[in-house]
Scaffold this motif. Structure first.
Motif, mmCIF file in Angstrom:
data_model
loop_
_atom_site.group_PDB
_atom_site.id
_atom_site.type_symbol
_atom_site.label_atom_id
_atom_site.label_comp_id
_atom_site.label_asym_id
_atom_site.label_seq_id
_atom_site.Cartn_x
_atom_site.Cartn_y
_atom_site.Cartn_z
ATOM 1 N N ILE A 193 0.842 -1.193 0.000
ATOM 2 C CA ILE A 193 0.000 0.000 0.000
ATOM 3 C C ILE A 193 0.880 1.247 0.000
ATOM 4 C CG2 ILE A 193 -1.677 1.313 1.350
ATOM 5 C CD1 ILE A 193 -2.774 -1.429 2.306
ATOM 6 N N LEU A 238 -5.214 2.158 -5.420
ATOM 7 C CA LEU A 238 -5.104 1.061 -4.468
ATOM 8 C C LEU A 238 -5.674 -0.225 -5.032
ATOM 9 C CD1 LEU A 238 -4.241 0.137 -1.701
ATOM 10 C CD2 LEU A 238 -6.400 0.948 -0.802
ATOM 11 N N GLU A 253 -7.371 -1.046 4.514
ATOM 12 C CA GLU A 253 -6.401 -0.707 3.486
ATOM 13 C C GLU A 253 -6.627 0.710 2.970
ATOM 14 O OE1 GLU A 253 -6.431 -3.733 0.510
ATOM 15 O OE2 GLU A 253 -5.704 -5.272 1.885
ATOM 16 N N TYR A 270 -3.935 3.777 3.152
ATOM 17 C CA TYR A 270 -3.588 4.446 1.901
ATOM 18 C C TYR A 270 -3.838 5.944 2.016
ATOM 19 C CZ TYR A 270 -3.727 5.529 -3.114
ATOM 20 O OH TYR A 270 -3.500 6.061 -4.355
#
Length: 63
Positions: free
Chosen positions: A11, A21, A28, A32
């Motif tokens: 990431i 992404l 996540e 990010y």
């Protein structure tokens, strides 16, 4: 479930290289976005390099 170090690294690479992404997992996406925000904040801060020389103000040297 916390992100693995491998996934965090992937990431980070995507964020620093301006890649998308490609995931919709909230953990996540949050990581990010955090990396992208930190990068934007660093771009806004000016970087001062070198040694500042004040030839015109001798009173600063006397202090």
């Amino acid at each position: 479930m916390p992100l693995s170090s491998y996934r965090m690294h992937r990431i980070y690479l995507a964020a620093t290289m301006n890649y998308g992404l490609g995931s919709s997992e909230p953990e996540e996406l949050a990581y990010y976005n955090k990396i992208k925000k930190e990068m934007d904040d660093m771009k806004k801060d000016s970087v001062k390099k070198g040694i500042p020389l004040n030839w015109d103000t001798p009173e600063v040297i006397d202090k």
